[in-house]
Write an enzyme that holds these catalytic residues in place. Structure first.
Site, PDB file in Angstrom:
ATOM      1  N   GLN A 152       3.358   9.897   0.920  1.00 22.67           N
ATOM      2  CA  GLN A 152       4.624   9.146   0.934  1.00 22.67           C
ATOM      3  C   GLN A 152       5.469   9.415  -0.305  1.00 22.67           C
ATOM      4  O   GLN A 152       6.647   9.073  -0.325  1.00 22.67           O
ATOM      5  CB  GLN A 152       4.349   7.644   1.049  1.00 22.67           C
ATOM      6  CG  GLN A 152       3.703   7.265   2.376  1.00 22.67           C
ATOM      7  CD  GLN A 152       3.516   5.772   2.473  1.00 22.67           C
ATOM      8  OE1 GLN A 152       2.518   5.238   2.007  1.00 22.67           O
ATOM      9  NE2 GLN A 152       4.486   5.081   3.046  1.00 22.67           N
ATOM     10  N   GLY A 159       0.847  -1.189   0.000  1.00 24.45           N
ATOM     11  CA  GLY A 159       0.000   0.000   0.000  1.00 24.45           C
ATOM     12  C   GLY A 159       0.876   1.229   0.000  1.00 24.45           C
ATOM     13  O   GLY A 159       2.009   1.201   0.502  1.00 24.45           O
ATOM     14  N   HIS A 191      -4.268   1.667   7.787  1.00 23.59           N
ATOM     15  CA  HIS A 191      -2.890   2.167   7.799  1.00 23.59           C
ATOM     16  C   HIS A 191      -2.711   3.242   6.718  1.00 23.59           C
ATOM     17  O   HIS A 191      -2.168   4.320   6.984  1.00 23.59           O
ATOM     18  CB  HIS A 191      -1.920   0.997   7.573  1.00 23.59           C
ATOM     19  CG  HIS A 191      -0.482   1.407   7.450  1.00 23.59           C
ATOM     20  ND1 HIS A 191       0.485   1.003   8.338  1.00 23.59           N
ATOM     21  CD2 HIS A 191       0.161   2.191   6.533  1.00 23.59           C
ATOM     22  CE1 HIS A 191       1.648   1.534   7.979  1.00 23.59           C
ATOM     23  NE2 HIS A 191       1.481   2.246   6.880  1.00 23.59           N
ATOM     24  N   GLU A 192      -3.154   2.940   5.490  1.00 18.64           N
ATOM     25  CA  GLU A 192      -2.946   3.885   4.383  1.00 18.64           C
ATOM     26  C   GLU A 192      -3.769   5.159   4.587  1.00 18.64           C
ATOM     27  O   GLU A 192      -3.285   6.259   4.318  1.00 18.64           O
ATOM     28  CB  GLU A 192      -3.289   3.232   3.035  1.00 18.64           C
ATOM     29  CG  GLU A 192      -2.402   2.058   2.653  1.00 18.64           C
ATOM     30  CD  GLU A 192      -0.915   2.340   2.772  1.00 18.64           C
ATOM     31  OE1 GLU A 192      -0.495   3.492   2.558  1.00 18.64           O
ATOM     32  OE2 GLU A 192      -0.167   1.410   3.106  1.00 18.64           O
ATOM     33  N   HIS A 237      -2.264   7.783   6.709  1.00 20.98           N
ATOM     34  CA  HIS A 237      -1.290   8.661   6.052  1.00 20.98           C
ATOM     35  C   HIS A 237      -1.951   9.938   5.523  1.00 20.98           C
ATOM     36  O   HIS A 237      -1.283  10.960   5.364  1.00 20.98           O
ATOM     37  CB  HIS A 237      -0.626   7.951   4.868  1.00 20.98           C
ATOM     38  CG  HIS A 237       0.489   7.019   5.245  1.00 20.98           C
ATOM     39  ND1 HIS A 237       1.659   7.457   5.811  1.00 20.98           N
ATOM     40  CD2 HIS A 237       0.627   5.670   5.111  1.00 20.98           C
ATOM     41  CE1 HIS A 237       2.469   6.413   6.005  1.00 20.98           C
ATOM     42  NE2 HIS A 237       1.865   5.318   5.591  1.00 20.98           N
ATOM     43  N   CYS A 250       6.070   0.078   7.357  1.00 21.20           N
ATOM     44  CA  CYS A 250       5.682   1.181   6.481  1.00 21.20           C
ATOM     45  C   CYS A 250       6.884   1.589   5.643  1.00 21.20           C
ATOM     46  O   CYS A 250       7.996   1.684   6.171  1.00 21.20           O
ATOM     47  CB  CYS A 250       5.214   2.353   7.338  1.00 21.20           C
ATOM     48  SG  CYS A 250       4.731   3.801   6.395  1.00 21.20           S
ATOM     49  N   LEU A 251       6.661   1.834   4.359  1.00 19.70           N
ATOM     50  CA  LEU A 251       7.765   2.260   3.490  1.00 19.70           C
ATOM     51  C   LEU A 251       8.389   3.566   3.978  1.00 19.70           C
ATOM     52  O   LEU A 251       9.561   3.821   3.719  1.00 19.70           O
ATOM     53  CB  LEU A 251       7.266   2.438   2.049  1.00 19.70           C
ATOM     54  CG  LEU A 251       6.788   1.168   1.331  1.00 19.70           C
ATOM     55  CD1 LEU A 251       6.197   1.520  -0.023  1.00 19.70           C
ATOM     56  CD2 LEU A 251       7.915   0.148   1.193  1.00 19.70           C
TER      57      LEU A 251
HETATM   58 NI    NI Z   1       2.679   3.410   5.634  1.00 20.32          NI
END
Ligand code: NI
Length: 187
Positions: A50, A45, A141-142, A145, A99-100
């Site tokens: 991000q 995701g 989670h996404e 953001h 998370c990235l």
């Molecule tokens: Ni994330």
């Protein structure tokens, strides 16, 4: 085009997002770039902040988890202006997340097991769906953001204490990962 990923410490992750409209410049290209960036960094995701864009836009593809969780097979979603509704009294489940934008850190996070999601897709079709299990976790989670929230904001104070030095190192640019990043100091 692959984009660099903005990591913990960069202000864009703590910046309010704007609603996406059909007139949002470069939207189709941004969606394609987010997909390419996510796949190249082995994510499931990715949210627009991000990649440095303060927009309510998410891409999710959990198909890769289909061997373990068959219900995830083929689940790919572009979420434009997603809205989550939860029954606050409903059960939560704790499970490890990463998370990235927070490379190298994995911690258990408590999330709602079931959510209701309203969103618009890239064809401007509106959707409403009750989502549960692992996909509900990824969506939560996404969507966090989009509201200036990272999963590390939701871990216990004790766990947060344990990762404090790793986070401090990240702020100093001491981070290793196999994709291009933009940190606090805009490297
Ligand atoms: Ni994330």
């Amino acid at each position: 085009m692959k984009l660099p990923i903005y990591i913990y410490g960069h202000p864009v992750l703590r910046t309010p997002t704007e609603l996406v409209t059909p007139d949002t410049p470069g939207l189709a290209e941004l969606i394609e770039n987010m997909k390419e960036t996510m796949y190249a960094s082995d994510g499931i995701g990715i949210a627009a902040p991000q990649v440095g864009k303060s927009l309510r836009l998410v891409y999710i593809d959990v198909d890769v988890l289909g061997d373990d969780m068959p219900e995830l097979r083929g689940r790919r979603m572009v979420l434009i202006n997603p809205e989550i509704t939860v029954d606050e009294s409903a059960p939560t489940v704790s499970r490890e997340e990463g998370c990235l934008s927070v490379p190298g850190i994995h911690e258990p996070v408590s999330r709602h097991e079931k959510i209701h999601l309203h969103w618009t897709d890239e064809q401007w079709q509106e959707h409403d769906e009750d989502i549960e299990g692992y996909l509900a976790r990824v969506v939560q989670h996404e969507c966090d953001h989009l509201f200036e929230t990272l999963f590390i904001d939701r871990i216990s104070p004790i766990r947060k204490q344990l990762i404090r030095s790793k986070l401090a190192a990240m702020l100093k640019g001491k981070v290793s990962c196999n994709y291009r990043i933009v940190g606090k100091n805009k490297r």
